[in-house]
Design an enzyme around this catalytic site. Structure first.
Site, PDB file in Angstrom:
ATOM      1  N   ASP A  57       0.645  -1.187   0.036  1.00 33.57           N
ATOM      2  CA  ASP A  57       0.083  -0.201  -0.096  1.00 33.57           C
ATOM      3  C   ASP A  57       0.923   1.176  -0.022  1.00 33.57           C
ATOM      4  O   ASP A  57       1.824   1.399   0.456  1.00 33.57           O
ATOM      5  CB  ASP A  57      -0.889   0.085   1.344  1.00 33.57           C
ATOM      6  CG  ASP A  57      -2.035  -0.860   1.212  1.00 33.57           C
ATOM      7  OD1 ASP A  57      -2.255  -1.723   0.254  1.00 33.57           O
ATOM      8  OD2 ASP A  57      -2.630  -1.206   2.203  1.00 33.57           O
ATOM      9  N   ARG A  58       0.543   2.442  -0.412  1.00 35.15           N
ATOM     10  CA  ARG A  58       0.948   3.799  -0.580  1.00 35.15           C
ATOM     11  C   ARG A  58       1.779   4.118   0.759  1.00 35.15           C
ATOM     12  O   ARG A  58       2.931   4.430   0.757  1.00 35.15           O
ATOM     13  CB  ARG A  58       0.200   4.762  -1.005  1.00 35.15           C
ATOM     14  CG  ARG A  58       1.047   6.097  -1.042  1.00 35.15           C
ATOM     15  CD  ARG A  58      -0.104   7.236  -1.396  1.00 35.15           C
ATOM     16  NE  ARG A  58      -1.027   7.291  -0.349  1.00 35.15           N
ATOM     17  CZ  ARG A  58      -2.103   8.172  -0.405  1.00 35.15           C
ATOM     18  NH1 ARG A  58      -2.213   8.793  -1.425  1.00 35.15           N
ATOM     19  NH2 ARG A  58      -2.905   8.312   0.733  1.00 35.15           N
TER      20      ARG A  58
END
Length: 214
Positions: A57-58
């Site tokens: 995930d970012r």
């Protein structure tokens, strides 16, 4: 190699490289023009042979492996798909947890609230996470717990949703924690700290570590 690859490289050989992804950076580009700055695009500028294997995930930091050959990509990707890799994360969660345990609840995408996912016991695809307490302490007077998280499956947002499901969301999580626990830290306190898999050329089991920055 220029600065980004030099600063974030953990290991490199002929078939793959292991990178420390910083928090706040997408693994792959998004759909719009403002989401093109991402880890793989930065790597491609310096190493055109870079090939995607898996993602984080970012807002999650930590270990990511990228292939440098098609054979490396195929053999390592297959290990991820067949759950033959071993990985652990470190997180700081809200409240006080003790001991260890397992969350065994499916995690599914919630189309009514993108990009959120939810825990749905009625769904047929399993999601399994083991957790183990490392320490209890406080941030800004709030009780928190450092945990080691071992995902047995690899659903999107699995660790974040499972911790929320337990009633102990990850601090700094702008999707799954309340405002009070979002404000405790400037980032999501979730980090991929260890990854092991078989070397694509030798089949030898290899392991990489990247200490949590929080």
């Amino acid at each position: 190699m220029n600065n980004f690859l030099t600063e974030h490289l953990i290991h490199r050989d002929e078939d793959f490289m292991v990178i420390h992804k910083p928090a706040g950076l997408l693994t792959v580009p998004g759909k719009t023009a403002d989401l093109q700055d991402c880890l793989i695009n930065r790597l491609l500028q310096e190493e055109p042979k870079t090939l995607l294997i898996h993602r984080l995930d970012r807002d999650t930091s930590g270990i990511l492996v990228f292939a440098l050959t098609r054979i490396g990509q195929n053999r390592i990707s297959r290990q991820f798909q067949e759950r033959q890799t071993s990985k652990t994360y470190q997180a700081i969660v809200a409240g006080t947890l003790e001991g260890e345990g397992t969350v065994d609840v499916p995690v599914v995408y919630d189309p009514s609230r993108p990009p959120l996912h939810i825990a749905d016991p009625a769904h047929n695809k399993p999601a399994l996470t083991h957790w183990e307490v490392l320490e209890n302490f406080q941030i800004g007077g709030a009780a928190v717990t450092r945990v080691k998280l071992t995902p047995i499956t690899g659903r999107s947002h699995q660790l974040r949703v499972h911790m929320q499901y337990l009633g102990h969301p990850i601090v700094g999580d702008t999707l799954y924690a309340d405002e009070q626990h979002q404000a405790l830290t400037p980032r999501l306190c979730l980090h991929a700290e260890r990854l092991s898999f078989q070397h694509p050329a030798t089949d030898k089991m290899i392991e990489f570590h990247c200490p949590a920055p929080f």
